[in-house]
Every structure is written in C-alpha cells, then in structure tokens.
Design a protein around this motif. Structure first.
Motif, mmCIF file in Angstrom:
data_model
loop_
_atom_site.group_PDB
_atom_site.id
_atom_site.type_symbol
_atom_site.label_atom_id
_atom_site.label_comp_id
_atom_site.label_asym_id
_atom_site.label_seq_id
_atom_site.Cartn_x
_atom_site.Cartn_y
_atom_site.Cartn_z
ATOM 1 N N GLN A 43 91.429 45.704 -22.160
ATOM 2 C CA GLN A 43 92.376 44.789 -22.783
ATOM 3 C C GLN A 43 93.473 45.537 -23.542
ATOM 4 O O GLN A 43 93.280 46.658 -24.021
ATOM 5 N N SER A 44 94.620 44.873 -23.656
ATOM 6 C CA SER A 44 95.713 45.406 -24.454
ATOM 7 C C SER A 44 95.271 45.482 -25.912
ATOM 8 O O SER A 44 94.614 44.582 -26.433
ATOM 9 N N GLY A 45 95.612 46.586 -26.584
ATOM 10 C CA GLY A 45 95.231 46.783 -27.973
ATOM 11 C C GLY A 45 93.978 47.613 -28.156
ATOM 12 O O GLY A 45 93.645 48.008 -29.280
ATOM 13 N N THR A 46 93.274 47.913 -27.081
ATOM 14 C CA THR A 46 92.051 48.713 -27.163
ATOM 15 C C THR A 46 92.399 50.176 -27.411
ATOM 16 O O THR A 46 93.287 50.730 -26.764
ATOM 17 N N VAL B 229 91.831 59.605 -23.838
ATOM 18 C CA VAL B 229 92.594 59.842 -22.610
ATOM 19 C C VAL B 229 92.182 61.145 -21.942
ATOM 20 O O VAL B 229 92.017 62.173 -22.599
ATOM 21 N N THR B 230 92.005 61.089 -20.615
ATOM 22 C CA THR B 230 91.901 62.295 -19.782
ATOM 23 C C THR B 230 92.924 62.157 -18.662
ATOM 24 O O THR B 230 93.304 61.048 -18.282
ATOM 25 N N ALA C 115 100.301 55.947 -17.584
ATOM 26 C CA ALA C 115 99.746 54.745 -16.964
ATOM 27 C C ALA C 115 98.262 54.947 -16.691
ATOM 28 O O ALA C 115 97.842 55.997 -16.192
ATOM 29 N N VAL C 116 97.461 53.935 -17.023
ATOM 30 C CA VAL C 116 96.018 54.006 -16.778
ATOM 31 C C VAL C 116 95.763 53.857 -15.284
ATOM 32 O O VAL C 116 96.163 52.867 -14.667
ATOM 33 N N VAL C 117 95.089 54.847 -14.722
ATOM 34 C CA VAL C 117 94.756 54.812 -13.301
ATOM 35 C C VAL C 117 93.297 54.396 -13.101
ATOM 36 O O VAL C 117 92.968 53.676 -12.174
ATOM 37 N N ARG C 118 92.450 54.849 -14.015
ATOM 38 C CA ARG C 118 91.032 54.497 -13.920
ATOM 39 C C ARG C 118 90.477 54.294 -15.320
ATOM 40 O O ARG C 118 90.750 55.082 -16.225
ATOM 41 N N LEU D 91 86.525 54.123 -25.658
ATOM 42 C CA LEU D 91 86.489 54.040 -24.207
ATOM 43 C C LEU D 91 87.345 55.151 -23.606
ATOM 44 O O LEU D 91 88.416 55.464 -24.119
ATOM 45 N N VAL D 92 86.857 55.732 -22.511
ATOM 46 C CA VAL D 92 87.565 56.836 -21.862
ATOM 47 C C VAL D 92 88.323 56.298 -20.647
ATOM 48 O O VAL D 92 87.765 55.567 -19.822
#
Length: 380
Positions: free
Chosen positions: A366-369, A373-374, A357-360, A52-53
């Motif tokens: 879920q945690s652990g996935t 990263v971009t 930090a994930v913004v989008r 997943l991106v």
C-alpha cells in the motif's frame, strides 16, 4: 495433658505448611502471567524495527528496441515433386536421398529406344523433304523464266508453282515432326528444376515410371521460410523487410536472422491470426522444414526514452500504476505508458528519471508503507 500439647503442635505445623504452599503458588502464577506480556512487548518492539523489503529499479532514459514475439514452423522455400512427362522403364538413376542437386542437373533416364528410333526416322524424312524442295525450287525457277518469255502456258506454270509450294510445306512439316520427336526423346531424361536437396526418392532402377506419379521430391532449403501467426491487433506493426531473429530448440545457443518476406492479405479463419512469412538464409543448412521456431520481429527502435522494467507497471481499475519509493516510503503513481519489449516498457507520463519504481515486493503493498530497498537484479 502432654497429648493435648502434641495435637496443638501438629495442627500449627499443618497450618503453616498450607500458608507457605499458597504463597508459592501465587508467586509462580504471577511469574507465568507476566511472561506473555514480556513476549508481546518484545514482538511489538521487533515489529517497530522490521520493514517490508522491496526490489526497485531506477527509471532511466535509454534506447529501446520494440519487438513482437510470435511462434511458427519452418518450411522449405520451394517443394517440387519430380513427375515424368512420359512413361518408361528407368534405366539410370543419378541421385539418392539427401543429395544436394543443382538446377539442370541430370537425375534420371528412362528407356529411349522407341523415342530414338522415331527421331532417326523423322530425320530421314526431313532429308527427303529437303531434296524434294531443292528439285522443286530448281524446276520452278526454270519454268518461271520460260513463262515470262511466253514459251509455256500459264497452266504449266501454275502446276509447277503448286508442286514447289507443296514441297516447301512438306519440309516445314518434316522439321516440325523432328522437333516433336526430339522433344519426346528429351522427356526420357529428367533434370532438377531447382537447386535443392532430394527429400524423397520414390523409384528404383528397372521400375516403370509413369506420368502422374512422382519419382522424387526436391526441396529448396537455402533460403528457408519461417511461417508464423500474429494477432490482428499487431497488423499495423509488421511490414515486409523488417528484421527478425529466430530461435529453434535444436540449437539453443544460436539465433538466426532473416526478414519479413510476406504478410498474408487475409485472416486465417482457424485461429483468427495473420500469417507472416520470414525468409532465412540458412547458409549452413542447419534449419530443417518442420522445426518449431520462435521469432522476434524488430518493430521499432526508439531513442532516449524513459523506461522501467515491465514488471513495475500494474493494471489497477482500468489504469496503469507504478509504486515509487521516496524517502523510504511507498507512493502510488498513475502513469501512462508507450511501446514495450519483453523486458522493459516506456513511461510517457507520471514518472521522472532517477525515481525508484518497485519491481518486486509483497502482495497488496500500500501507499504510505515504509520499506527497505534492494536493487532489482541483485538476486536475479
């Protein structure tokens, strides 16, 4: 005998043909059955390789301007309806709509004939009163001297003194009458009480101007006011003197600056909001009353605080959380936050500088996935 052999030969050929056909069908079915298994194997292999991106932003220490947004409408700083104090025929008009006028500038004259005549009459009465007083003063001075020498009686002295005092009172009354007549004459000329712009012209030359009916409306546009409403929950954030930037649709490329001039002491019952008034210089007179505007109040300026994009913070079960990517894997963090502006928010606990930090990303991440990263902003 020959016919019997022929029958046996044909039967053998038929049996051989059926056997060959059956084997071919079984082979095709086996190939068909094996194809989905190959596709499933390929899909499983692809799913192992794809991730997943997500878009991430680094938590950084920076200065932050805390701002409060609100909307409202522009209004004239002052509005004056120009109303004659006396009635009269309009003899001169020295303005048109949209004219800029100064305080004290002559705008209109009413017919002055009656008022001018009254002034001249009272001026004549004043001269007579002055002459009478002068004569009465001289006579009283002479009689007083004789009375002090016991040459005349007290009654004659009192009579002369009384006439002198009457003459003084008459002069005073004449002066008051002249002042009143001049005041009435001055009311036939109407001047602008403020510096502003003629918003409406409501009279024409030769018309009868009457008391109670405005002949013009003047608005003061420099400065101008921006009136908006804020929530009562933001009451403690707003103070008189705070800097405000204002935008209007008519000038999308420009911002106008001002400061909070007034904060209403009571709540508006119609919207349960608190009225805030901002004063704008409006030196170029670009802003007009009635324009819709959006304002941004500078509430505070924070220094060296840990910030992330607001979109990184999620509300979950009455708590605030941020998804952090560490070594390619998502980790769920409970955090505590502080002030924010339109784009960024202060994180006071639960996050360190440099963490991603994930913004989008996908919904329900879920945690652990494991993720690819971009950087946030690359595709913005």
């Amino acid at each position: 005998m020959k016919n019997g052999k022929l029958v046996i030969l044909l039967a053998s050929l038929l049996i051989f043909s059926l056997v060959i056909s059956g084997c071919s069908s079984q082979s095709e079915q086996a190939v068909a059955d094996s194809e989905p298994k190959k596709q499933e194997s390929v899909q499983q292999e692809d799913s192992k390789d794809s991730k997943l991106v997500v878009q991430v932003a680094e938590a950084t220490r920076d200065d932050l301007k805390v701002e409060l947004d609100f909307t409202g409408e522009l209004a004239a700083y002052r509005e004056v309806n120009l109303v004659p104090e006396i009635s009269g025929v309009v003899r001169e008009i020295k303005f048109e709509e949209n004219d800029q006028v100064n305080k004290g500038q002559l705008l209109l004259k009413l017919d002055q004939a009656m008022e001018q005549a009254e002034v001249e009459k009272v001026e004549g009465n004043l001269e007579v009163a002055k002459s009478r007083l002068d004569n009465a003063r001289k006579k009283f001075k002479r009689i007083k001297s004789l009375y002090e020498k016991n040459v005349i009686s007290k009654s004659e002295y009192d009579s002369t003194k009384s006439k002198y005092e009457v003459a003084r009172a008459q002069l005073k009354q004449a002066k008051a009458s002249l002042n009143s007549a001049e005041t009435q004459l001055n009311k036939t000329t109407i001047e602008s009480p403020i510096k502003g712009v003629i918003a409406q012209k409501r009279v024409e030359l030769g018309e009868m101007a009457t008391t109670g009916n405005p002949v013009a409306k003047i608005v003061q546009l420099r400065p101008l006011e921006f009136e908006g409403s804020i929530s009562t929950t933001d009451l403690t954030k707003v103070e008189v003197g705070q800097s405000v930037t204002v935008e209007v649709d008519s000038y999308p490329e420009r911002t106008f600056t001002g400061e909070v001039n007034k904060v209403a002491p009571t709540v508006n019952p119609s919207n349960r909001g608190l009225k805030v008034t901002v004063q704008l210089a409006n030196e170029e007179l670009l802003l007009k009353p009635g324009m819709f505007a959006a304002g941004r109040i500078l509430v505070d300026e924070l220094e060296n605080v840990l910030v992330v994009p607001k979109a990184a913070v999620k509300e979950q079960n009455s708590s605030q959380q941020i998804l952090v990517v560490k070594n390619g894997t998502v980790e769920n963090r409970d955090v505590e936050t502080g002030p924010a502006n339109n784009n960024r928010i202060v994180v006071t606990e639960g996050l360190k500088p440099g963490e991603k930090a994930v913004v989008r990303g996908p919904a329900n991440l879920q945690s652990g996935t494991e993720v690819e990263v971009t950087e946030w902003g690359e595709t913005e």
